[in-house]
Design a protein around this motif. Structure first.
Motif, PDB file in Angstrom:
ATOM      1  N   LEU A 271      89.994 112.504 -23.400  1.00  0.00           N
ATOM      2  CA  LEU A 271      90.828 113.248 -24.352  1.00  0.00           C
ATOM      3  C   LEU A 271      91.959 112.382 -24.897  1.00  0.00           C
ATOM      4  N   LEU A 272      92.596 111.610 -24.020  1.00  0.00           N
ATOM      5  CA  LEU A 272      93.661 110.722 -24.481  1.00  0.00           C
ATOM      6  C   LEU A 272      93.112 109.613 -25.375  1.00  0.00           C
ATOM      7  N   GLY A 273      91.886 109.182 -25.111  1.00  0.00           N
ATOM      8  CA  GLY A 273      91.270 108.191 -25.990  1.00  0.00           C
ATOM      9  C   GLY A 273      91.156 108.709 -27.411  1.00  0.00           C
ATOM     10  N   VAL A 274      90.749 109.971 -27.549  1.00  0.00           N
ATOM     11  CA  VAL A 274      90.639 110.583 -28.876  1.00  0.00           C
ATOM     12  C   VAL A 274      92.022 110.763 -29.504  1.00  0.00           C
ATOM     13  N   LEU A 275      92.949 111.323 -28.738  1.00  0.00           N
ATOM     14  CA  LEU A 275      94.280 111.624 -29.276  1.00  0.00           C
ATOM     15  C   LEU A 275      95.040 110.365 -29.666  1.00  0.00           C
ATOM     16  N   VAL A 276      95.091 109.411 -28.753  1.00  0.00           N
ATOM     17  CA  VAL A 276      95.858 108.185 -29.002  1.00  0.00           C
ATOM     18  C   VAL A 276      95.198 107.344 -30.087  1.00  0.00           C
ATOM     19  N   GLY A 277      93.880 107.224 -30.046  1.00  0.00           N
ATOM     20  CA  GLY A 277      93.188 106.472 -31.087  1.00  0.00           C
ATOM     21  C   GLY A 277      93.395 107.075 -32.461  1.00  0.00           C
TER      22      GLY A 277
END
Length: 328
Positions: A58-64
């Motif tokens: 989820l953080l990969g999607v949000l931060v990216g």
């Protein structure tokens, strides 16, 4: 039609990489067993998938998405393909806030002290930037103010590292500054999501103004675009996105620089179209990079920021060479 196809393809790519991020890792479970464990949540496998891999994905999607979107907005606002989100100093200030939390030991007493300190640093950087440059400032003034803030934050970060109370604190600072999605929880996701959502809404609403700005500031003003409001929206939106991203992952560079450049030709010259495409492209790039950190050297903790820098720096040099040839 081509633009819709591009967005659809990017959505499918992000979805596929998100699924791969959930299923790939050191576990010997196959994809089917991993999915079953995820849905049931039972046993050690279910715990790993829900408590470790899901927040990471989820953080990969949000931060990216945050880095890709803010990079496209900054390049559109400055009309410079070499601009990147950290140019206004928020990433350096957010990193400084996190380093202070490590240096003082606050992060050991309170789990969210580190990301909260980073968000506070980013907020102070925005206030200082607007105070230094002024609401009516032109792009060059914002750049100079941002460079000054980045330099100050970098110097203070180096000072904190130099005066670290112990070698362990110094090592913790260094490793955090390398950037990573590992060892994050749903608390980090919950903390970052509101800021990223607000920043994304603010920047996406600037699309019309950025389109008009491609004709020049005078032309944009004649078309009814409020330049002070546009500058404020870009600065505040970028600060919210970059500050939240840095707060939960540390320093991850080059995503906001590379992704808009790769997608610009596919969407044409309109920044309003580049914004959502770059958000999806940034999410895909960061998910892919995070998966690579687990597969390239599985026995080592390869940091995400190190990998993106190794890939992004040569690409950046190639961009500079290409622009130099076009200018000649």
């Amino acid at each position: 039609m081509k633009y819709r196809l591009l967005l659809s393809s990017l959505v499918l790519l992000v979805a596929g990489l998100f699924l791969a991020s959930l299923l790939l890792g050191a576990s010997d479970l196959g994809p089917r067993a991993s999915l079953a464990a995820f849905w049931s949540g039972e046993g050690a496998a279910g715990l790993v998938l829900r408590e470790i891999r899901l927040p990471r994905a989820l953080l990969g999607v949000l931060v990216g998405a945050a880095l890709g979107l803010s990079g496209a907005a900054m390049q559109g606002f400055l009309r410079n393909p070499l601009a990147e989100p950290g140019l206004i100093g928020t990433s350096g200030a957010a990193a400084l806030g996190a380093v202070i939390a490590i240096h003082t030991g606050a992060y050991a007493a309170f789990a969210l002290a580190l990301p909260l300190a980073a968000l506070l640093g980013a907020g102070l950087a925005v206030a200082l930037l607007l105070a230094l440059a002024g609401r009516e400032a032109r792009a060059l003034t914002l750049i100079l103010a941002g460079i000054a803030l980045s330099s100050l934050a970098g110097a203070l970060t180096a000072l904190a590292l130099n005066l670290a109370p112990s070698p362990y604190a110094a090592a913790e600072i260094v490793f955090w500054m390398m950037g990573s999605l590992a060892d994050r929880s749903m608390l980090h996701v919950a903390l970052a999501t509101p800021f990223i959502a607000i920043g994304a809404v603010v920047l996406l609403r600037q699309g019309r103004g950025l389109d008009a700005l491609t004709l020049g500031e005078d032309a944009a003003a004649s078309l009814g675009v409020s330049l002070p409001r546009l500058r404020l929206g870009v600065v505040v939106g970028t600060a919210a996105l970059v500050g939240a991203a840095t707060a939960v992952t540390g320093a991850v560079g080059f995503v906001g620089l590379v992704v808009p450049h790769l997608l610009r030709r596919a969407v044409g010259a309109a920044p309003s179209r580049l914004l959502p495409a770059s958000a999806l492209g940034g999410a895909a790039m960061l998910l892919a990079a995070d998966i690579a950190t687990r597969l390239v050297v599985p026995e080592r903790d390869l940091k995400l920021g190190v990998l993106t820098a190794l890939v992004g720096a040569p690409f950046f040099l190639r961009m500079i060479r290409q622009i130099g040839r076009e200018g000649a």
